[in-house]
Design a protein around this motif. Structure first.
Motif, PDB file in Angstrom:
ATOM      1  N   ALA A  38     -22.617  18.903  -2.447  1.00  0.00           N
ATOM      2  CA  ALA A  38     -22.936  17.799  -1.540  1.00  0.00           C
ATOM      3  C   ALA A  38     -21.937  16.650  -1.723  1.00  0.00           C
ATOM      4  O   ALA A  38     -21.541  15.997  -0.751  1.00  0.00           O
ATOM      5  N   GLN A  39     -21.521  16.421  -2.977  1.00  0.00           N
ATOM      6  CA  GLN A  39     -20.552  15.351  -3.232  1.00  0.00           C
ATOM      7  C   GLN A  39     -19.208  15.665  -2.585  1.00  0.00           C
ATOM      8  O   GLN A  39     -18.567  14.788  -1.996  1.00  0.00           O
ATOM      9  N   GLU A  40     -18.792  16.933  -2.674  1.00  0.00           N
ATOM     10  CA  GLU A  40     -17.514  17.330  -2.074  1.00  0.00           C
ATOM     11  C   GLU A  40     -17.567  17.208  -0.556  1.00  0.00           C
ATOM     12  O   GLU A  40     -16.625  16.726   0.089  1.00  0.00           O
ATOM     13  N   GLN A  41     -18.663  17.635   0.025  1.00  0.00           N
ATOM     14  CA  GLN A  41     -18.805  17.543   1.477  1.00  0.00           C
ATOM     15  C   GLN A  41     -18.843  16.080   1.928  1.00  0.00           C
ATOM     16  O   GLN A  41     -18.253  15.710   2.948  1.00  0.00           O
ATOM     17  N   THR A  42     -19.527  15.244   1.145  1.00  0.00           N
ATOM     18  CA  THR A  42     -19.591  13.816   1.475  1.00  0.00           C
ATOM     19  C   THR A  42     -18.202  13.198   1.424  1.00  0.00           C
ATOM     20  O   THR A  42     -17.812  12.426   2.316  1.00  0.00           O
ATOM     21  N   PHE A  43     -17.461  13.546   0.390  1.00  0.00           N
ATOM     22  CA  PHE A  43     -16.101  13.029   0.257  1.00  0.00           C
ATOM     23  C   PHE A  43     -15.272  13.426   1.479  1.00  0.00           C
ATOM     24  O   PHE A  43     -14.559  12.601   2.055  1.00  0.00           O
ATOM     25  N   ARG A  44     -15.373  14.689   1.892  1.00  0.00           N
ATOM     26  CA  ARG A  44     -14.586  15.185   3.006  1.00  0.00           C
ATOM     27  C   ARG A  44     -14.966  14.469   4.305  1.00  0.00           C
ATOM     28  O   ARG A  44     -14.101  14.101   5.102  1.00  0.00           O
ATOM     29  N   GLU A  45     -16.264  14.255   4.515  1.00  0.00           N
ATOM     30  CA  GLU A  45     -16.697  13.599   5.744  1.00  0.00           C
ATOM     31  C   GLU A  45     -16.233  12.138   5.792  1.00  0.00           C
ATOM     32  O   GLU A  45     -15.816  11.637   6.840  1.00  0.00           O
ATOM     33  N   ILE A  46     -16.318  11.456   4.644  1.00  0.00           N
ATOM     34  CA  ILE A  46     -15.855  10.065   4.613  1.00  0.00           C
ATOM     35  C   ILE A  46     -14.356  10.007   4.866  1.00  0.00           C
ATOM     36  O   ILE A  46     -13.862   9.162   5.631  1.00  0.00           O
ATOM     37  N   TYR A  47     -13.630  10.915   4.248  1.00  0.00           N
ATOM     38  CA  TYR A  47     -12.177  10.957   4.428  1.00  0.00           C
ATOM     39  C   TYR A  47     -11.833  11.179   5.905  1.00  0.00           C
ATOM     40  O   TYR A  47     -11.007  10.461   6.488  1.00  0.00           O
ATOM     41  N   ASN A  48     -12.459  12.154   6.518  1.00  0.00           N
ATOM     42  CA  ASN A  48     -12.177  12.471   7.931  1.00  0.00           C
ATOM     43  C   ASN A  48     -12.557  11.314   8.853  1.00  0.00           C
ATOM     44  O   ASN A  48     -11.850  11.024   9.832  1.00  0.00           O
ATOM     45  N   ALA A  49     -13.680  10.641   8.548  1.00  0.00           N
ATOM     46  CA  ALA A  49     -14.117   9.520   9.383  1.00  0.00           C
ATOM     47  C   ALA A  49     -13.104   8.373   9.322  1.00  0.00           C
ATOM     48  O   ALA A  49     -12.751   7.784  10.349  1.00  0.00           O
ATOM     49  N   ILE A  50     -12.644   8.064   8.099  1.00  0.00           N
ATOM     50  CA  ILE A  50     -11.649   6.986   7.959  1.00  0.00           C
ATOM     51  C   ILE A  50     -10.356   7.370   8.666  1.00  0.00           C
ATOM     52  O   ILE A  50      -9.755   6.551   9.380  1.00  0.00           O
TER      53      ILE A  50
END
Length: 449
Positions: A38-50
């Protein structure tokens, strides 16, 4: 045969949490494309959003830099750090102990670590031949003002390719002088030796972060034995450490038996460095005909750290030498170095705690000397800072009998730094050492007598 295997550091140095960079982290990005925690997926989503939606476009490299900075910062460990490519190249020159420069030892001019002043000139090297002097302040390098740059940045600008020229603007007292100096190959000596009156040997280890230390140590000890020196001063003051094997190698030159150091990993397992670590770097002393076996003392101060503490601790615990001076820094952890990162940088990662032969942890504690003496060679520095005053308000105080009036800045902050005068050393009889004014060295000579 000299240690040449896996590098482990016991070094007190400047830390950095700068970026490993895009090249390395692309592999992380691709590995999380198909799932992950979940942490990895969260990181990826935040990165993509920014990347896709943030109001102001951001360079991809900056995002990776921030991610790595945060990851290392989360460890809250000043001894785990990343070295960017440009600094890594500089570190490699320091480690090899050979580079092209002018042959001058520099220290920061300013209390915040910036600027550069000459504290030592290597005999026969370009700086000395050109007429530079100890105490000269470097103002400009090739026309660029370096008075506010960090010391490492100044050094990088002075070094360069062999037989190229560097132009220095020097401040000497109230005068400014210009020198154009041709760079030559410089060998940085980790060891300095001298024979003091009464045939007392003096051996200073300036750094353990130098691969030349093994050969230089052999030469130094051989010189002492050849000159029939029976009493020796080993000076480790202001030595911030370096190679773990360097510390072991130096300690072994004075020990015929006994443990030198042991390492404790994250599971609590303790091991003595041996074949599994490096086939020529053992944590157990071995007797050799080349060892120095005479009476000796070890000098330390609050800046003696890491490998210096390994040596001092080994000689103290084995009853081989009295330790004289101040309590040491207390850096009792060792780092593994990952030096083959894709971007050319390296990661120094704390992986072990090291223990003295008696199993003592010195981390954040230091080594207590057998004979306590304050190091009086350098002036004391008094600093203070405050906040909460009105902008422009005058603050009056007394320090050391001296009345001061400080003025708060526009934010209500005020600061003060006082550096005492450094007394001139009494270097009689051609020695570069102050045999009567240096309190720790003077006590060492008394103990040896």
């Amino acid at each position: 045969m000299k240690p040449n295997g896996k590098i482990a550091l016991v070094l007190l140095g400047v830390t950095s949490t700068l970026a490993i960079g895009y090249a390395q982290l692309r592999s992380y990005q691709s590995s999380t494309q198909t799932g992950g925690s979940a942490q990895e997926q969260t990181f990826r989503e935040i990165y993509n959003a920014i990347k896709s939606e943030y109001l102001t476009p951001v360079e991809e490299r900056k995002l990776w830099e921030g991610a790595i900075s945060g990851m290392i910062g989360a460890l809250n460990d000043q001894f785990t750090y990343y070295t960017p490519p440009e600094d890594n190249q500089f570190d490699q020159q320091e480690l090899e102990g050979k580079f092209f420069g002018i042959g001058a030892t520099l220290t920061p001019t300013n209390s915040d670590g910036t600027g550069a002043s000459i504290t030592e000139l290597m005999l026969g090297m370009p700086a000395q031949q050109a007429g530079l002097q100890v105490g000269d302040k470097i103002v400009k390098v090739d026309g660029e003002d370096v008075s506010k740059l960090t010391l490492n940045n100044v050094v990088r600008k002075i070094r360069g390719a062999e037989n190229t020229k560097v132009k220095l603007l020097i401040q000497r007292g109230t005068a400014e002088l210009t020198f154009e100096i041709t760079r030559k190959q410089i060998t940085d000596y980790a060891i300095y030796t001298e024979i003091l009156p009464g045939n007392v040997g003096y051996l200073q280890v300036r750094t353990f972060y130098n691969r030349q230390i093994f050969d230089q140590m052999d030469q130094a000890v051989k010189s002492m034995n050849d000159k029939k020196v029976s009493k020796l001063i080993l000076d480790l003051r202001d030595n911030g450490g370096g190679l773990l094997c360097g510390g072991i190698y130096v300690a072994d030159a004075f020990l015929s038996k006994g443990n030198i150091v042991s390492l404790k990993d994250r599971t609590g397992k303790e091991t003595v460095p041996g074949n599994a670590f490096d086939s020529t770097c053992y944590g157990v002393a071995k007797a050799a005909k080349t060892d120095f076996t005479g009476k000796m003392v070890v000098l330390v101060n609050r800046n003696s750290a890491s490998a210096s503490e390994i040596v001092a601790g080994a000689l103290q615990d084995n009853g081989r030498a009295q330790v004289i001076g101040e309590k040491t820094f207390g850096k009792g952890v060792a780092q593994d170095v990952i030096s083959d990162l894709p971007d050319g940088g390296k990661l120094s990662l704390v992986s072990n705690e090291w223990l003295t032969p008696k199993g003592t942890s010195i981390h954040k504690k230091g080594i207590t000397p057998d004979v306590a003496v304050e190091d009086n060679r350098f002036p004391k520095v008094v600093t203070l800072e405050g906040t909460g005053a009105a902008p422009g308000e005058k603050i009056k105080m007394t320090i050391g009998g001296k009345e001061l009036e400080l003025t708060a800045d526009k934010d209500g902050k005020f600061t003060y730094t006082q550096v005492g005068e450094r007394k001139q050393p009494n270097t009689a009889n051609g020695s570069r050492l102050d045999l009567t004014g240096d309190s720790i060295l003077k006590k060492a000579l008394e103990v040896l007598k």
